[in-house]
Design a protein around this motif. Structure first.
Motif, PDB file in Angstrom:
ATOM      1  N   LEU A 143       0.928  -1.310   0.154  1.00  0.00           N
ATOM      2  CA  LEU A 143      -0.017  -0.169   0.047  1.00  0.00           C
ATOM      3  C   LEU A 143       1.059   1.158  -0.008  1.00  0.00           C
ATOM      4  O   LEU A 143       1.692   1.370   0.883  1.00  0.00           O
ATOM      5  N   PRO A 144       0.506   2.303  -0.647  1.00  0.00           N
ATOM      6  CA  PRO A 144       1.158   3.716  -0.701  1.00  0.00           C
ATOM      7  C   PRO A 144       0.860   4.193   0.376  1.00  0.00           C
ATOM      8  O   PRO A 144       0.139   3.967   1.135  1.00  0.00           O
ATOM      9  N   LYS A 145       1.277   5.621   0.344  1.00  0.00           N
ATOM     10  CA  LYS A 145       0.896   6.469   1.439  1.00  0.00           C
ATOM     11  C   LYS A 145      -0.604   6.669   1.378  1.00  0.00           C
ATOM     12  O   LYS A 145      -1.075   6.675   0.234  1.00  0.00           O
ATOM     13  N   LEU A 146      -1.391   7.128   2.413  1.00  0.00           N
ATOM     14  CA  LEU A 146      -2.704   7.028   2.527  1.00  0.00           C
ATOM     15  C   LEU A 146      -3.430   8.740   2.516  1.00  0.00           C
ATOM     16  O   LEU A 146      -4.309   8.722   3.433  1.00  0.00           O
ATOM     17  N   GLY A 147      -2.758   9.623   2.305  1.00  0.00           N
ATOM     18  CA  GLY A 147      -3.130  11.038   2.210  1.00  0.00           C
ATOM     19  C   GLY A 147      -3.270  11.388   3.640  1.00  0.00           C
ATOM     20  O   GLY A 147      -2.489  11.464   4.278  1.00  0.00           O
ATOM     21  N   TRP A 148      -4.493  12.066   3.720  1.00  0.00           N
ATOM     22  CA  TRP A 148      -4.814  12.488   5.015  1.00  0.00           C
ATOM     23  C   TRP A 148      -4.704  11.882   6.207  1.00  0.00           C
ATOM     24  O   TRP A 148      -4.377  12.176   7.567  1.00  0.00           O
ATOM     25  N   LEU A 149      -4.795  10.550   6.076  1.00  0.00           N
ATOM     26  CA  LEU A 149      -4.626   9.470   7.167  1.00  0.00           C
ATOM     27  C   LEU A 149      -3.366   9.410   7.807  1.00  0.00           C
ATOM     28  O   LEU A 149      -3.290   9.113   9.090  1.00  0.00           O
ATOM     29  N   GLU A 150      -2.188   9.867   7.146  1.00  0.00           N
ATOM     30  CA  GLU A 150      -0.989   9.834   7.460  1.00  0.00           C
ATOM     31  C   GLU A 150      -0.766  10.784   8.648  1.00  0.00           C
ATOM     32  O   GLU A 150       0.358  10.588   9.382  1.00  0.00           O
ATOM     33  N   TYR A 151      -1.577  11.840   8.655  1.00  0.00           N
ATOM     34  CA  TYR A 151      -1.326  12.682   9.808  1.00  0.00           C
ATOM     35  C   TYR A 151      -1.923  12.250  11.197  1.00  0.00           C
ATOM     36  O   TYR A 151      -1.920  12.869  12.374  1.00  0.00           O
ATOM     37  N   LEU A 152      -2.797  11.258  11.143  1.00  0.00           N
ATOM     38  CA  LEU A 152      -3.730  10.787  12.548  1.00  0.00           C
ATOM     39  C   LEU A 152      -3.423   9.465  12.706  1.00  0.00           C
ATOM     40  O   LEU A 152      -3.041   8.968  13.958  1.00  0.00           O
ATOM     41  N   PHE A 153      -3.228   8.445  11.808  1.00  0.00           N
ATOM     42  CA  PHE A 153      -3.168   6.989  12.030  1.00  0.00           C
ATOM     43  C   PHE A 153      -1.814   6.454  11.872  1.00  0.00           C
ATOM     44  O   PHE A 153      -1.026   7.050  10.785  1.00  0.00           O
ATOM     45  N   ASN A 154      -1.320   5.439  12.285  1.00  0.00           N
ATOM     46  CA  ASN A 154      -0.164   4.665  11.810  1.00  0.00           C
ATOM     47  C   ASN A 154      -0.701   3.824  10.693  1.00  0.00           C
ATOM     48  O   ASN A 154      -1.824   3.447  10.553  1.00  0.00           O
ATOM     49  N   THR A 155       0.152   4.012   9.634  1.00  0.00           N
ATOM     50  CA  THR A 155      -0.219   3.581   8.386  1.00  0.00           C
ATOM     51  C   THR A 155       1.190   2.601   7.841  1.00  0.00           C
ATOM     52  O   THR A 155       2.158   2.711   8.619  1.00  0.00           O
ATOM     53  N   PRO A 156       0.731   1.820   6.760  1.00  0.00           N
ATOM     54  CA  PRO A 156       1.812   0.892   6.261  1.00  0.00           C
ATOM     55  C   PRO A 156       3.162   1.735   6.146  1.00  0.00           C
ATOM     56  O   PRO A 156       4.478   1.360   6.267  1.00  0.00           O
ATOM     57  N   SER A 157       3.000   3.045   5.355  1.00  0.00           N
ATOM     58  CA  SER A 157       3.974   3.880   4.908  1.00  0.00           C
ATOM     59  C   SER A 157       4.682   4.234   6.279  1.00  0.00           C
ATOM     60  O   SER A 157       6.359   4.013   6.335  1.00  0.00           O
ATOM     61  N   ILE A 158       4.292   4.601   7.199  1.00  0.00           N
ATOM     62  CA  ILE A 158       4.818   5.014   8.564  1.00  0.00           C
ATOM     63  C   ILE A 158       5.520   3.963   9.155  1.00  0.00           C
ATOM     64  O   ILE A 158       6.837   3.910   9.693  1.00  0.00           O
TER      65      ILE A 158
END
Length: 287
Positions: free
Chosen positions: A172-187
């Motif tokens: 999965l790539p970066k997930l837009g605004w979700l990157e500012y709030l949640f732990n994501t695959p990119s993070i």
């Protein structure tokens, strides 16, 4: 406990996601993302961890209950209390995770999770059987003292860990605004990387706001691909050996130390400080 039944029910979902990801990468000519020895090692580590985790909860729940009997507050019921518990546990998880990278005693257990040179959904299964010895359970004790029932605490801890299964992927790539709030695959990819730019950052469980607030956030960048694994490689796919190799090194170096200060550094200092102390120790013996 209902949440344990929920996680048991999710097991086929986790396995189906792993199977999908294996097919996904094979069809894109990236069969190297998975290897059977590594994946089977992850599965073995998961089974050992589950057994140790269940035993640990049986042993420590009475301590949680004791603190709960002397609780400081009575949190609100319903969704308000659940939200408070979620935020408090996620906050404590951040500090547990950060300490697990900065205190060698905790790193000895947590390094198991980082020891693979691959990152895929099965890496989420790669957990240490020795987390109870390291003291992971102690980080959630304040929740019982604050007034959250032990069963609720265990439930939120397990659900937090279940969420983290889904961030162990390169698909999965970066997930837009979700990157500012949640732990994501990119993070989380950058968290697993050993590149100097990324190492020891992004300790989020569910919410990444703690990393942003306490200065431990770093973004994954396209110009520096993540290199996975630990700085000190673990050349084994034997689950038993992967579990104990860092403990063996830590205890062997501590027993060989010539001062209490060096021993304390080797046990409780940052992993890189302990490594420097071990190098000085070896050089001293050589002369």
């Amino acid at each position: 406990m209902q949440v344990e039944l929920l996680l048991l029910a999710l097991a086929p979902v986790f396995l189906a996601c792993v199977a999908w990801e294996m097919v996904y990468w094979r069809r894109r000519g990236r069969a190297d993302v998975y290897s059977w020895p590594d994946t089977l090692c992850n599965a073995g580590l998961a089974l050992l961890h589950q057994g140790a985790d269940k035993l640990a909860w049986l042993l420590v729940i009475p301590l949680y209950q004791l603190l709960y009997q002397h609780r400081l507050f009575t949190p609100p019921g319903g969704w308000g209390g659940t939200l408070l518990l979620f935020l408090a546990q996620d906050f404590l998880y951040y500090w547990f995770h950060r300490a697990s990278h900065r205190v060698r005693w905790l790193w000895a257990a947590h390094s198991v999770h980082h020891s693979s040179t691959r990152l895929n959904l099965s890496t989420a299964f790669r957990q240490s059987v020795l987390y109870p010895l390291a003291g992971m359970w102690a980080f959630w004790l304040p929740l019982a003292w604050l007034g959250f029932a032990p069963q609720q605490v265990v439930a939120v801890v397990l659900l937090n860990l279940a969420f983290q299964f889904f961030v162990h992927t390169q698909a999965l790539p970066k997930l837009g605004w979700l990157e500012y709030l949640f732990n994501t695959p990119s993070i989380h990819r950058s968290h697993h990387a050993q590149n100097p730019r990324y190492i020891d950052h992004n300790y989020a469980g569910v919410l990444v706001i703690w990393d942003r607030l306490f200065g431990s956030y770093v973004a994954e960048t396209a110009d520096e691909p993540c290199r996975y694994g630990t700085v000190k490689p673990v050349h084994s796919v034997n689950p038993l050996w992967v579990n104990v190799v860092e403990w063996r090194d830590m205890l062997r170096e501590t027993l060989a130390a010539r001062s209490w200060r060096a021993r304390l550094t080797l046990l409780f200092g940052a992993p890189e400080a302990a490594e420097r102390a071990a190098d000085r120790q070896a050089a001293s013996r050589a002369t």
